[in-house]
Design a protein around this motif. Structure first.
Motif, PDB file in Angstrom:
ATOM      1  N   SER A 466       0.801  -1.216   0.000  1.00 21.53           N
ATOM      2  CA  SER A 466       0.000   0.000   0.000  1.00 21.53           C
ATOM      3  C   SER A 466       0.837   1.270   0.000  1.00 21.53           C
ATOM      4  O   SER A 466       0.292   2.362  -0.166  1.00 21.53           O
ATOM      5  N   TYR A 547      -4.452  -1.248  -8.818  1.00 27.74           N
ATOM      6  CA  TYR A 547      -4.654  -1.708  -7.444  1.00 27.74           C
ATOM      7  C   TYR A 547      -3.370  -2.315  -6.912  1.00 27.74           C
ATOM      8  O   TYR A 547      -2.520  -2.813  -7.660  1.00 27.74           O
ATOM      9  N   GLU A 549      -2.105  -4.870  -3.491  1.00 28.95           N
ATOM     10  CA  GLU A 549      -2.520  -5.638  -2.309  1.00 28.95           C
ATOM     11  C   GLU A 549      -1.596  -6.821  -2.119  1.00 28.95           C
ATOM     12  O   GLU A 549      -1.368  -7.601  -3.035  1.00 28.95           O
ATOM     13  N   SER A 553      -2.925  -5.617   2.824  1.00 34.56           N
ATOM     14  CA  SER A 553      -2.634  -4.179   2.823  1.00 34.56           C
ATOM     15  C   SER A 553      -3.083  -3.582   1.500  1.00 34.56           C
ATOM     16  O   SER A 553      -2.272  -3.380   0.585  1.00 34.56           O
ATOM     17  N   GLY A 555      -4.214  -1.010  -1.414  1.00 34.55           N
ATOM     18  CA  GLY A 555      -3.952   0.363  -1.829  1.00 34.55           C
ATOM     19  C   GLY A 555      -4.451   0.517  -3.255  1.00 34.55           C
ATOM     20  O   GLY A 555      -4.620  -0.462  -3.989  1.00 34.55           O
ATOM     21  N   ALA A 564      -4.133   4.560   0.626  1.00 35.31           N
ATOM     22  CA  ALA A 564      -3.249   3.525   1.162  1.00 35.31           C
ATOM     23  C   ALA A 564      -3.680   3.138   2.563  1.00 35.31           C
ATOM     24  O   ALA A 564      -4.168   3.967   3.332  1.00 35.31           O
ATOM     25  N   THR A 565      -3.488   1.869   2.894  1.00 32.55           N
ATOM     26  CA  THR A 565      -3.805   1.384   4.235  1.00 32.55           C
ATOM     27  C   THR A 565      -2.534   1.045   4.994  1.00 32.55           C
ATOM     28  O   THR A 565      -1.528   0.650   4.410  1.00 32.55           O
ATOM     29  N   TRP A 589      -7.087   3.893   6.661  1.00 31.97           N
ATOM     30  CA  TRP A 589      -6.817   4.442   5.342  1.00 31.97           C
ATOM     31  C   TRP A 589      -6.180   5.828   5.424  1.00 31.97           C
ATOM     32  O   TRP A 589      -6.433   6.587   6.356  1.00 31.97           O
TER      33      TRP A 589
END
Length: 839
Positions: A466, A547, A549, A553, A555, A564-565, A589
């Motif tokens: 992310s 994307y 991931e 996680s 994003g 983003a996480t 987030w």
């Protein structure tokens, strides 16, 4: 009869004879000779292999009245370039000198001077996923690699298998007349298919590569590797003192190119060069380590500052870019930075002894990268020496993800030790292993803090999809005569899935609808060939949405915005990471506007200013995630998840001679349980010697063997201790049954137990060992029957130490794991930590 009449008769007779002679066939097939050198291009065909052309010869009832014809050879479109993809492993954005780092990479620098540098190029943040996306042009979840194959699960995005509907670029180029080869690391073979039993369709030779020389898995010992040449297992270090895989990979790539050039000098080649460096173990040759002495005594804080200034001066970063804060929970910019509560020590908080140790860890890594760049240079020179360079498209990708933070806060002398949850302090391990760092006697990795520095100016590291620290990697592209802006910098957003479309555009090959009888998924990337023209230096990117991931996680990027996480799984604390039931619902987030004129490094979270934009991007991630098999999210995939296995539920497994370096995932599991290992052997006259069965090597494992005629069992507790059981009497010539049995204490993982060595049913040695390996044996050395290849389990013998007698069979009996239900969660975290590290 008149003379003239006789002459007429003679002439007529000769004509008759000639006529008869014309009907006598000499057996040589009449052939359309022009067809032997005929060629055709099939680059417009959307079906691979392309349909066969109409037969151009003549077929009569008899060969004597027929004309043979050969179908034209398939060749690439005229002017098609050779293609060289170089993929470095685990290299952070700020490592190499071409993008502002402090590690000298002159080969890369020269290519950048002649070509283009891409400063906004992205990977997936993890080895297997990036590599699957790179060779297919499709998102990693769309080809089954949302995570590494070691922890595959039965969901479409997570099964660790590239589908037949996603043909590799090698298969497309091969079908269009290219010679294709893969050198180095292949981390995309499902573990249950990584044996002689096959199938081999997921191996390079089954995916469009004519030739493969490298290893299967996440990493490999550079001094004593297990290598496959195509599908044949070899041990190239044997008989070659000082052997180093990084050098060997380049040697083999050069040799292959020379062979192709000798045999078909006009045939374009596709070479995928991914040596496995600079993934741990960091094992460069000594002369390279010596070159880096004293170059990193500034420490990781100063490294970040120096690299950041260099990047600004070189134009790698926009002038308004900010250096993201160090993860220090006492710093003013820490709150809201997306750091999940982590903190890392500053250089000035260390003792002089610690500084000396960490400095050398970085010296060895730097040597590894510098040497790798040198070896790449040798390969590039081979393209020049064969006259191919002037029409060779080179893509030099500096990392399949960000720098690796899998080496603990102290660094580790052995990843095997680390991944078994044994993490000594630098003060404890440095006196013994510091002087050996990078040699064949260590399996080393630097400290987390260096990884964070090598990902300057971004946040986070490898595994964190992310944030740009996990995904942004510099790329250099050079193609002599086709790039009119030498030394130029490109800041357009692009992703690893864009490599295949770019290759197809420059070769003029159509994206196929059908490959080998299977309808194909669309290629999802977009070409960046437009950037080769200086006129498009600042053109908008056609890659609008992407994307991200890995390990829960998520994003999402969309036209200059990033949502983003914070990671649910911290790369360097796998033993304390807990599985999260509701990853999506508990995600934290952050929102960033990452255009060159705003926040290039994801420094400032603007979700409070643009809450609707964050919601929009969250919804977009759901759309993209569903389309690309990113769901269900999983931050801690478990070793206990059901997946295909060669062992399955068998508790008794029988092997015979011929088993070599069998992957750990396909061997009987003897950890945390009762087990026995039986060797049915015949001792020759004069006594026997050698290994009956061994698993692992110098960095951990076990060996049932005969030492100077006497039975022995050695258990290498990941270099922390060696436990031995030995008989006192020599084995007489003839048949014998040697058995080592272990009664595990239970009560948890990694506990001790009582080991017993017996011969023909009689105990010859029995005693306790206080510990056992809890989570994993070395993944880069497997199980051998009748020898011990690569490195020795016990230093009391040298490899391969082949058994001098004969072996009728080796039998494993394994009991149930002796771990309570209450202990399973902790054990699961440990086994997952091992799996996460093996990437």
């Amino acid at each position: 009869m008149k003379r003239s009449a006789i002459l007429v008769l003679v002439v007529c007779a000769l004509c008759a004879v000639a006529a008869v002679a014309d009907t006598v066939w000499n057996g040589v097939i009449k052939t359309d000779m022009a067809s032997l050198v005929g060629t055709r291009s099939v680059n417009d065909s959307t079906v691979i292999p392309a349909p066969e052309p109409t037969y151009g010869g003549v077929i009569d009832k008899n060969a004597s009245q027929s004309t043979a014809w050969w179908a034209p050879s398939i060749v690439p479109k005229k002017g098609s370039p050779n293609i060289l993809i170089v993929l470095i492993d685990d290299e952070g954005f700020a490592a190499n000198s071409s993008f502002g780092g402090l590690i000298p990479t002159p080969v890369s620098d020269q290519l950048a001077k002649e070509g283009l540098r891409y400063t906004n190029f992205h990977t997936t943040s993890l080895c297997s996923p990036t590599r699957a996306a790179l060779i297919t042009g499709r998102n990693h979840g769309d080809v089954g690699f949302e995570q590494v194959a070691e922890v595959a699960t039965g969901f479409p995005g997570y099964n660790g298998t590239i589908g037949k509907d996603s043909a590799t670029v090698a298969r497309l180029l091969q079908a269009n007349g290219y010679a294709t080869a893969w050198f180095g690391k292949d981390h995309n073979v499902p573990l249950w298919q990584a044996t002689d039993a096959g199938p081999k369709d997921q191996w390079p030779v089954g995916m469009g590569f004519d030739y493969f020389y490298g290893f299967i898995g996440g990493d490999m010992d550079q001094w004593h590797p297990t290598i496959f040449e195509n599908t044949n297992q070899i041990f190239p270090d044997q008989g070659h003192p000082g052997y180093n895989l990084n050098v060997d990979i380049a040697d083999k790539a050069i040799a292959w190119l020379n062979r192709i050039n000798d045999l078909k000098p006009n045939q374009p080649v596709f070479m995928y060069y991914c040596p496995g460096a600079t993934h741990a173990p960091h094992q460069p040759t000594p002369e390279w380590i010596a070159k880096m002495k004293g170059k990193f005594n500034m420490g990781w804080d100063a490294y970040r500052e120096m690299a950041f200034k260099r990047m600004l001066a070189m134009g790698i970063l926009p002038k308004n870019a900010k250096l993201t804060p160090w993860p220090d929970n006492k710093a003013k910019d820490y709150a809201g930075a997306g750091y999940s509560g982590i903190t890392l020590p500053h250089w000035n908080s260390l003792t002089p002894y610690q500084k000396q140790a960490y400095e050398h860890e970085m010296e060895v890594y730097a040597a590894y990268l510098a040497q790798t760049d040198y070896e790449v240079g040798r390969v590039v020179q081979a393209f020049k020496d064969t006259g191919r360079y002037n029409n060779t498209l080179i893509m030099y990708i500096h990392g399949d993800n960000g720098a690796s933070a899998e080496g603990t806060l102290q660094g580790t002398f052995s990843e095997v030790t680390d991944f078994n949850g044994i993490v000594p302090t630098v003060e404890q391990f440095w006196p013994k292993f510091g002087p050996l760092w990078g040699s064949e006697y260590t399996d080393p990795h630097y400290a987390v803090q260096w990884a964070w520095a090598l990902d300057t100016p971004f946040k986070w590291t490898k595994q964190v999809a992310s944030y740009f620290g996990g995904t942004k990697n510099g790329m250099i592209v050079e193609w002599p005569g086709h790039i009119n802006d030498p030394g130029g910098i490109r800041m357009q957003f692009h992703h690893v899935i864009d490599v295949v479309p770019t290759i197809l555009e420059v070769t003029g090959i159509a994206q196929p609808d059908m490959v080998d009888g299977v309808k194909q998924k669309p290629i999802e990337g977009v070409s960046f060939a437009y950037t080769f023209d200086k006129a498009n230096a600042n053109a908008p990117s056609p890659h609008h949405t992407q994307y991200f991931e890995i390990f829960g996680s998520p994003g999402i990027y969309n036209d200059g915005w990033v949502a983003a996480t914070e990671p649910h799984a911290i790369p360097w604390t796998p033993l304390t990471n807990k599985p999260v039931a509701d990853i999506w619902g508990t995600a934290k987030w952050h929102l960033y506007h990452v255009t060159p004129d705003d926040d290039w490094t994801e420094y400032t979270d603007v979700q409070s200013k643009y809450p609707d934009k964050l919601k929009e991007l969250q919804a977009l991630f759901v759309t993209e995630g569903e389309a690309n098999n990113a769901f269900p999210l999983n931050n801690a995939p478990s070793f206990f998840d059901a997946r295909p296995s060669l062992i399955g539920a068998r508790t008794t497994v029988v092997y015979h001679p011929g088993i070599v370096a069998l992957n750990q995932a396909d061997t009987p599991n003897i950890l945390n349980r009762d087990y026995s290992i039986e060797g049915d052997v015949t001792i020759p006259a004069g006594g026997g010697n050698g290994v009956i069965v061994a698993d692992g090597g110098r960095f951990g494992g076990y060996s049932l063997w005969v030492q100077n005629g006497k039975p022995a069992f050695s258990y290498n507790f990941v270099e922390m201790a060696m436990y031995r059981w030995k008989g006192t009497n020599s084995l007489s010539p003839g048949r014998h049954k040697l058995v080592f049995s272990f009664a595990y204490d239970g009560g948890g993982f990694g506990k001790g137990g009582v080991g017993t060595l017996s011969v023909d049913g009689k105990t010859v040695d029995s005693h306790r060992s206080p510990h056992s390996v809890p989570f994993t044996m070395p993944w880069f050395e497997g199980l051998d029957i009748g020898a011990d290849y690569s490195t020795p389990v016990d230093a009391d013998y040298t490899v391969p130490n082949k058994f001098t007698g004969s072996i009728s069979q080796v039998v494993f009996h394994t009991g149930a794991m002796k771990i309570s239900a209450q202990q399973l969660p902790e054990f699961s975290k440990g086994i997952n930590a091992a799996a996460m590290g093996i990437q």
